[in-house]
Design an enzyme around this catalytic site. Sequence first.
Site, PDB file in Angstrom:
ATOM      1  N   HIS A  84       0.848  -1.201   0.000  1.00 27.14           N
ATOM      2  CA  HIS A  84       0.000   0.000   0.000  1.00 27.14           C
ATOM      3  C   HIS A  84       0.878   1.244   0.000  1.00 27.14           C
ATOM      4  O   HIS A  84       2.093   1.140   0.086  1.00 27.14           O
ATOM      5  CB  HIS A  84      -1.011  -0.017   1.154  1.00 27.14           C
ATOM      6  CG  HIS A  84      -0.417   0.034   2.531  1.00 27.14           C
ATOM      7  ND1 HIS A  84       0.386  -0.951   3.050  1.00 27.14           N
ATOM      8  CD2 HIS A  84      -0.527   0.975   3.514  1.00 27.14           C
ATOM      9  CE1 HIS A  84       0.740  -0.641   4.286  1.00 27.14           C
ATOM     10  NE2 HIS A  84       0.204   0.538   4.596  1.00 27.14           N
TER      11      HIS A  84
ATOM     12  N   HIS B 283       1.365   3.883   2.044  1.00 24.08           N
ATOM     13  CA  HIS B 283       1.877   4.625   3.210  1.00 24.08           C
ATOM     14  C   HIS B 283       3.396   4.762   3.197  1.00 24.08           C
ATOM     15  O   HIS B 283       4.117   3.850   2.789  1.00 24.08           O
ATOM     16  CB  HIS B 283       1.425   3.956   4.515  1.00 24.08           C
ATOM     17  CG  HIS B 283      -0.012   4.235   4.845  1.00 24.08           C
ATOM     18  ND1 HIS B 283      -0.765   3.423   5.659  1.00 24.08           N
ATOM     19  CD2 HIS B 283      -0.823   5.252   4.455  1.00 24.08           C
ATOM     20  CE1 HIS B 283      -2.000   3.935   5.766  1.00 24.08           C
ATOM     21  NE2 HIS B 283      -2.054   5.042   5.047  1.00 24.08           N
TER      22      HIS B 283
ATOM     23  N   ASP C 241       5.717   4.600   5.359  1.00 21.59           N
ATOM     24  CA  ASP C 241       6.583   3.603   6.011  1.00 21.59           C
ATOM     25  C   ASP C 241       6.679   2.299   5.212  1.00 21.59           C
ATOM     26  O   ASP C 241       7.360   1.358   5.624  1.00 21.59           O
ATOM     27  CB  ASP C 241       6.125   3.337   7.460  1.00 21.59           C
ATOM     28  CG  ASP C 241       4.697   2.836   7.559  1.00 21.59           C
ATOM     29  OD1 ASP C 241       3.830   3.313   6.795  1.00 21.59           O
ATOM     30  OD2 ASP C 241       4.427   1.962   8.404  1.00 21.59           O
ATOM     31  N   HIS C 242       6.007   2.245   4.049  1.00 13.32           N
ATOM     32  CA  HIS C 242       6.086   1.046   3.195  1.00 13.32           C
ATOM     33  C   HIS C 242       6.678   1.346   1.823  1.00 13.32           C
ATOM     34  O   HIS C 242       7.033   0.426   1.087  1.00 13.32           O
ATOM     35  CB  HIS C 242       4.699   0.410   3.048  1.00 13.32           C
ATOM     36  CG  HIS C 242       4.140  -0.026   4.367  1.00 13.32           C
ATOM     37  ND1 HIS C 242       4.114  -1.335   4.778  1.00 13.32           N
ATOM     38  CD2 HIS C 242       3.637   0.702   5.409  1.00 13.32           C
ATOM     39  CE1 HIS C 242       3.614  -1.404   6.000  1.00 13.32           C
ATOM     40  NE2 HIS C 242       3.314  -0.178   6.403  1.00 13.32           N
TER      41      HIS C 242
ATOM     42  N   HIS D 282      -7.619  -0.790   5.330  1.00 13.74           N
ATOM     43  CA  HIS D 282      -6.564   0.071   5.873  1.00 13.74           C
ATOM     44  C   HIS D 282      -6.351   1.238   4.907  1.00 13.74           C
ATOM     45  O   HIS D 282      -6.321   2.394   5.313  1.00 13.74           O
ATOM     46  CB  HIS D 282      -5.299  -0.757   6.055  1.00 13.74           C
ATOM     47  CG  HIS D 282      -4.130  -0.013   6.607  1.00 13.74           C
ATOM     48  ND1 HIS D 282      -4.080   0.436   7.908  1.00 13.74           N
ATOM     49  CD2 HIS D 282      -2.955   0.360   6.038  1.00 13.74           C
ATOM     50  CE1 HIS D 282      -2.914   1.060   8.104  1.00 13.74           C
ATOM     51  NE2 HIS D 282      -2.224   1.032   6.993  1.00 13.74           N
TER      52      HIS D 282
ATOM     53  N   ASP E 295      -0.293  -4.035   6.080  1.00 11.93           N
ATOM     54  CA  ASP E 295      -0.940  -3.549   7.299  1.00 11.93           C
ATOM     55  C   ASP E 295      -2.405  -4.004   7.392  1.00 11.93           C
ATOM     56  O   ASP E 295      -3.253  -3.304   7.949  1.00 11.93           O
ATOM     57  CB  ASP E 295      -0.880  -2.011   7.362  1.00 11.93           C
ATOM     58  CG  ASP E 295       0.525  -1.516   7.678  1.00 11.93           C
ATOM     59  OD1 ASP E 295       1.429  -2.344   7.857  1.00 11.93           O
ATOM     60  OD2 ASP E 295       0.711  -0.277   7.731  1.00 11.93           O
TER      61      ASP E 295
ATOM     62  N   HIS F 183       4.466  -5.005  10.263  1.00 12.77           N
ATOM     63  CA  HIS F 183       4.964  -4.417  11.522  1.00 12.77           C
ATOM     64  C   HIS F 183       5.175  -5.460  12.613  1.00 12.77           C
ATOM     65  O   HIS F 183       4.483  -6.488  12.635  1.00 12.77           O
ATOM     66  CB  HIS F 183       3.969  -3.380  12.068  1.00 12.77           C
ATOM     67  CG  HIS F 183       3.888  -2.128  11.270  1.00 12.77           C
ATOM     68  ND1 HIS F 183       4.670  -1.026  11.524  1.00 12.77           N
ATOM     69  CD2 HIS F 183       3.110  -1.797  10.197  1.00 12.77           C
ATOM     70  CE1 HIS F 183       4.379  -0.064  10.658  1.00 12.77           C
ATOM     71  NE2 HIS F 183       3.432  -0.509   9.843  1.00 12.77           N
TER      72      HIS F 183
HETATM   73 FE    FE Z   1       2.550   0.648   8.174  1.00  9.66          FE
HETATM   74 ZN    ZN Z   2      -0.039   1.482   6.593  1.00 11.11          ZN
END
Ligand code: FE
Ligand code: ZN
Length: 252
Positions: free
Chosen positions: A53, A55, A57-58, A111, A130, A168
């Site tokens: 996805h 985001h 942090d990905h 998400h 996530d 995570h």
């Molecule tokens: Fe994440």
């Molecule tokens: Zn995420």
Amino acid sequence: MKVEIIPCLSDNYSYLIHEKESNSVSIVDPSEFSTCDKVINKYKKLDFILNTHHHADHVGANLELKKKYNSKILGSKLDKDRIPGIDIFLNENQKQKIGNLEFEVIFIPGHTKGHIAFFFSKEKIAFTGDTLFSLGCGRVFEGTHKEMFNSLNKIKKLPPDTKIYCGHEYTKSNLNFCLEYDFNNTFLKEKKIDIQKKLNSNQPTIPTTLSQEIRTNIFLRCNDPEIKRTLGLKDSSEVEVFSKLRDLKDSF
Ligand code: FE
Ligand code: ZN
């Protein structure tokens, strides 16, 4: 297919996939350039970047890795404007090759609107981002609770011995939440011992397996009579139980 776990940022996991025969190297959800690059350096190449996805942090290392290795970036077609550097747009249920390996795209919104999982059916390995965590699930940001519930049910239908690699290391806090509302679950108590052992020796609690999750992850157990009773939702539907649990976890 070898999967190497790369801990990134405070609690993210990126995953390096190496397939010996074709010597193809791929990475799932690269968070941080320098951390990921140290692992990629062993192979001196990176063919594919897979994003579950959009985001930050990905996808944080997408552009720097693409620039350095001339990699191809794969992500959901729905995120074509949100995944940096995306080259290949993936559709629901599509089969896609990376070198000799093949994965199936599982569309799991909730998400985010364009969240997908990568399921390698031959190897029985799924990257769930996530959406499904060990003992938990992602927050519902862009979709509805119903969508998230349906997405988890799609994952639930994969072969039980599928290895789950998620985005995570949230297992400890997820465990505490599960224990709060599913305190009589003996599988959960066994899992707790295993988790503590891993965390005490600084090991990831990942991968988990789908069969373990089905027995212990409260978000996959919304039809369990005892959990329903504990929540005071004896006569509620599974999706109502799920929504209640998700709301409780948001403020846990
Ligand atoms: Fe994440
Ligand atoms: Zn995420």
